[in-house]
Design a protein around this motif. Structure first.
Motif, PDB file in Angstrom:
ATOM      1  N   LEU A  67      56.120  25.824  59.275  1.00  0.00           N
ATOM      2  CA  LEU A  67      57.109  24.792  59.348  1.00  0.00           C
ATOM      3  C   LEU A  67      58.075  25.337  58.604  1.00  0.00           C
ATOM      4  N   SER A  68      58.461  26.730  58.391  1.00  0.00           N
ATOM      5  CA  SER A  68      59.652  27.400  57.905  1.00  0.00           C
ATOM      6  C   SER A  68      60.814  27.320  58.969  1.00  0.00           C
ATOM      7  N   SER A  69      61.879  27.941  58.879  1.00  0.00           N
ATOM      8  CA  SER A  69      62.864  28.182  59.665  1.00  0.00           C
ATOM      9  C   SER A  69      62.667  29.332  60.719  1.00  0.00           C
ATOM     10  N   GLN A  70      63.279  29.203  62.014  1.00  0.00           N
ATOM     11  CA  GLN A  70      63.032  30.383  62.799  1.00  0.00           C
ATOM     12  C   GLN A  70      64.400  30.949  62.914  1.00  0.00           C
ATOM     13  N   PRO A  71      64.726  31.728  61.883  1.00  0.00           N
ATOM     14  CA  PRO A  71      66.024  32.290  62.123  1.00  0.00           C
ATOM     15  C   PRO A  71      66.008  33.658  63.145  1.00  0.00           C
ATOM     16  N   TRP A  72      67.149  33.902  63.771  1.00  0.00           N
ATOM     17  CA  TRP A  72      66.927  35.007  64.977  1.00  0.00           C
ATOM     18  C   TRP A  72      66.830  36.185  64.110  1.00  0.00           C
ATOM     19  N   GLY A  73      67.587  36.526  62.849  1.00  0.00           N
ATOM     20  CA  GLY A  73      67.281  37.822  62.119  1.00  0.00           C
ATOM     21  C   GLY A  73      66.692  37.721  61.005  1.00  0.00           C
ATOM     22  N   GLY A  74      66.359  38.731  60.384  1.00  0.00           N
ATOM     23  CA  GLY A  74      65.401  38.895  59.098  1.00  0.00           C
ATOM     24  C   GLY A  74      64.245  38.820  59.308  1.00  0.00           C
ATOM     25  N   ASN A  75      63.864  39.040  60.477  1.00  0.00           N
ATOM     26  CA  ASN A  75      62.124  38.986  60.795  1.00  0.00           C
ATOM     27  C   ASN A  75      61.587  40.627  60.628  1.00  0.00           C
ATOM     28  N   ASP A  76      61.914  40.982  59.209  1.00  0.00           N
ATOM     29  CA  ASP A  76      61.456  42.458  58.836  1.00  0.00           C
ATOM     30  C   ASP A  76      60.661  42.194  57.424  1.00  0.00           C
ATOM     31  N   MET A  77      59.973  43.351  57.367  1.00  0.00           N
ATOM     32  CA  MET A  77      58.895  43.431  56.330  1.00  0.00           C
ATOM     33  C   MET A  77      59.833  43.315  54.852  1.00  0.00           C
ATOM     34  N   ASP A  78      60.846  43.816  54.736  1.00  0.00           N
ATOM     35  CA  ASP A  78      61.601  43.820  53.656  1.00  0.00           C
ATOM     36  C   ASP A  78      62.142  42.261  53.294  1.00  0.00           C
ATOM     37  N   THR A  79      62.695  41.772  54.313  1.00  0.00           N
ATOM     38  CA  THR A  79      63.063  40.396  54.160  1.00  0.00           C
ATOM     39  C   THR A  79      61.764  39.469  53.722  1.00  0.00           C
ATOM     40  N   TYR A  80      60.577  39.644  54.415  1.00  0.00           N
ATOM     41  CA  TYR A  80      59.165  38.773  54.203  1.00  0.00           C
ATOM     42  C   TYR A  80      59.189  38.910  52.617  1.00  0.00           C
ATOM     43  N   ALA A  81      59.172  40.233  52.052  1.00  0.00           N
ATOM     44  CA  ALA A  81      58.898  40.457  50.796  1.00  0.00           C
ATOM     45  C   ALA A  81      59.887  39.926  49.897  1.00  0.00           C
ATOM     46  N   ASP A  82      61.214  40.060  50.303  1.00  0.00           N
ATOM     47  CA  ASP A  82      62.214  39.152  49.463  1.00  0.00           C
ATOM     48  C   ASP A  82      61.788  37.601  49.508  1.00  0.00           C
ATOM     49  N   ASP A  83      61.712  37.134  50.746  1.00  0.00           N
ATOM     50  CA  ASP A  83      61.334  35.543  50.625  1.00  0.00           C
ATOM     51  C   ASP A  83      60.166  34.989  49.615  1.00  0.00           C
ATOM     52  N   LEU A  84      59.344  36.031  49.434  1.00  0.00           N
ATOM     53  CA  LEU A  84      58.123  35.855  48.842  1.00  0.00           C
ATOM     54  C   LEU A  84      58.840  35.656  47.298  1.00  0.00           C
ATOM     55  N   ALA A  85      59.675  36.886  47.099  1.00  0.00           N
ATOM     56  CA  ALA A  85      60.279  36.877  45.672  1.00  0.00           C
ATOM     57  C   ALA A  85      61.010  35.710  45.489  1.00  0.00           C
ATOM     58  N   THR A  86      61.691  35.270  46.457  1.00  0.00           N
ATOM     59  CA  THR A  86      62.658  34.172  46.032  1.00  0.00           C
ATOM     60  C   THR A  86      61.647  32.821  45.975  1.00  0.00           C
ATOM     61  N   LEU A  87      60.458  32.654  46.480  1.00  0.00           N
ATOM     62  CA  LEU A  87      59.581  31.741  46.245  1.00  0.00           C
ATOM     63  C   LEU A  87      58.875  31.766  44.662  1.00  0.00           C
ATOM     64  N   LEU A  88      58.740  32.961  44.443  1.00  0.00           N
ATOM     65  CA  LEU A  88      57.960  33.209  43.124  1.00  0.00           C
ATOM     66  C   LEU A  88      59.097  32.914  42.015  1.00  0.00           C
ATOM     67  N   SER A 102      45.832  40.541  56.428  1.00  0.00           N
ATOM     68  CA  SER A 102      46.469  41.112  57.863  1.00  0.00           C
ATOM     69  C   SER A 102      47.780  41.386  57.594  1.00  0.00           C
ATOM     70  N   THR A 103      48.765  40.865  58.395  1.00  0.00           N
ATOM     71  CA  THR A 103      50.110  40.951  58.154  1.00  0.00           C
ATOM     72  C   THR A 103      50.570  40.806  56.758  1.00  0.00           C
ATOM     73  N   GLY A 104      49.968  39.682  56.275  1.00  0.00           N
ATOM     74  CA  GLY A 104      50.152  39.129  54.571  1.00  0.00           C
ATOM     75  C   GLY A 104      49.865  40.205  53.744  1.00  0.00           C
ATOM     76  N   GLY A 105      48.974  41.014  53.834  1.00  0.00           N
ATOM     77  CA  GLY A 105      48.753  42.158  53.212  1.00  0.00           C
ATOM     78  C   GLY A 105      49.654  43.186  53.076  1.00  0.00           C
ATOM     79  N   GLY A 106      50.416  43.562  54.199  1.00  0.00           N
ATOM     80  CA  GLY A 106      51.446  44.104  54.213  1.00  0.00           C
ATOM     81  C   GLY A 106      52.562  43.766  53.276  1.00  0.00           C
ATOM     82  N   GLU A 107      52.770  42.340  53.346  1.00  0.00           N
ATOM     83  CA  GLU A 107      53.967  41.294  52.732  1.00  0.00           C
ATOM     84  C   GLU A 107      53.468  41.429  51.281  1.00  0.00           C
ATOM     85  N   VAL A 108      52.302  41.333  50.916  1.00  0.00           N
ATOM     86  CA  VAL A 108      52.089  41.721  49.324  1.00  0.00           C
ATOM     87  C   VAL A 108      52.361  43.206  49.134  1.00  0.00           C
TER      88      VAL A 108
END
Length: 280
Positions: A67-88, A102-108
């Motif tokens: 249910l998150s947004s579907q942006p054209w950009g920012g689909n990379d591991m650094d941004t995934y990690a920064d999104d998690l940081a924004t949430l925390l 899986s991929t979430g382990g990489g995100e962590v």
């Protein structure tokens, strides 16, 4: 601390992407990162169990997924990690146990590599992609690039059918004697189809090619690796068996015969192991 970008079930990142999340229960925080091409609901078996056992459980949908947004950009591991940081940061989470599949382990791993463990007490990586999936000079046990090129082609050609077919090796349903749940297969497909096609396509490069070696070395909290010996998606030799050697205070639990989707197929065992690790 007020945060105008925070609602009861979403936080907005600096680039305007809305990250949807669930936040249940009360107690020590356990934060879940899901696999591709799924969403936070992939953790529902663990979340209802831990929330019923005195923990606060939080799971977000990675950008482009669920249910998150579907942006054209920012689909990379650094941004995934920064999104998690924004949430925390928005929820002001402290002493969290980060759990990634899986991929979430990489995100962590990348979150800790980029943001440290100021908010983190422990980490759990389940069937996780680190240190690296694709074969390379430093990763001779990895999978050939042709595997991931095939996934990209399949996503563009007919991702609906590909996601249905993927459920068979994902849950070990292609093994002799396996008890197949069509409901589980349908749920995987439904979650996958909520992922934007551009986001799903871009994420393939992230879970396959990103090297998490240096991130793993920075994990300075107790860490549990869980991996199925019959994981047909993220083979254990190039993943958990290699990753556990890079994390200073880490333990590996191997589930004999378990598939990649073990949070579903082996949920009772994983739930018990998570609870034991959280209490240790």
């Amino acid at each position: 601390m007020a945060n105008n970008n925070l609602t009861v079930d979403s936080v907005t990142t600096e680039d305007g992407t809305r990250i949807h999340f669930k936040d249940w229960g009360s107690g020590p925080a356990v934060v879940f990162s899901h696999g591709w091409p799924l969403q936070g609901d992939a953790w529902e078996d663990q979340m209802i169990f831990l929330a019923s056992n005195g923990y606060r459980v939080i799971a977000h949908d990675r950008r482009g997924h669920g249910l998150s947004s579907q942006p054209w950009g920012g689909n990379d591991m650094d941004t995934y990690a920064d999104d998690l940081a924004t949430l925390l940061n928005a929820l002001d989470i402290k002493d969290a146990t980060l759990v990634g599949h899986s991929t979430g382990g990489g995100e962590v791993a990348r979150y800790i590599g980029r943001h440290g463990t100021q908010r983190v007490a422990k980490a759990v990586l389940v069937g996780a992609v680190p240190p690296q999936m694709v074969v390379s000079a430093s990763n001779p046990n990895g999978l050939p690039m042709s595997v991931f090129d095939g996934i990209r082609s399949a996503v563009l050609a007919d991702r609906s059918q590909f996601f249905k077919d993927l459920t068979l090796p994902f849950y070990g349903y292609n093994r002799e004697g396996a008890k197949i749940s069509e409901g589980v297969r349908d749920t995987f497909w439904a979650q996958g189809m909520q992922c934007g096609i551009k986001n799903a396509y871009d994420c393939i490069k992230q879970f396959s090619e990103v090297d998490f070696t240096e991130d793993l070395k920075k994990i300075d909290v107790p860490t549990l690796f869980v991996h199925g010996s019959d994981d047909q998606i993220v083979p254990i030799d190039a993943a958990a068996k290699a990753a556990v050697k890079l994390v200073p205070n880490a333990t590996l639990k191997i589930y004999e015969g378990a598939p990649h989707g073990l949070p579903t197929t082996h949920k009772d065992k994983l739930n018990a192991d998570l609870l034991e690790f959280l209490k240790s």
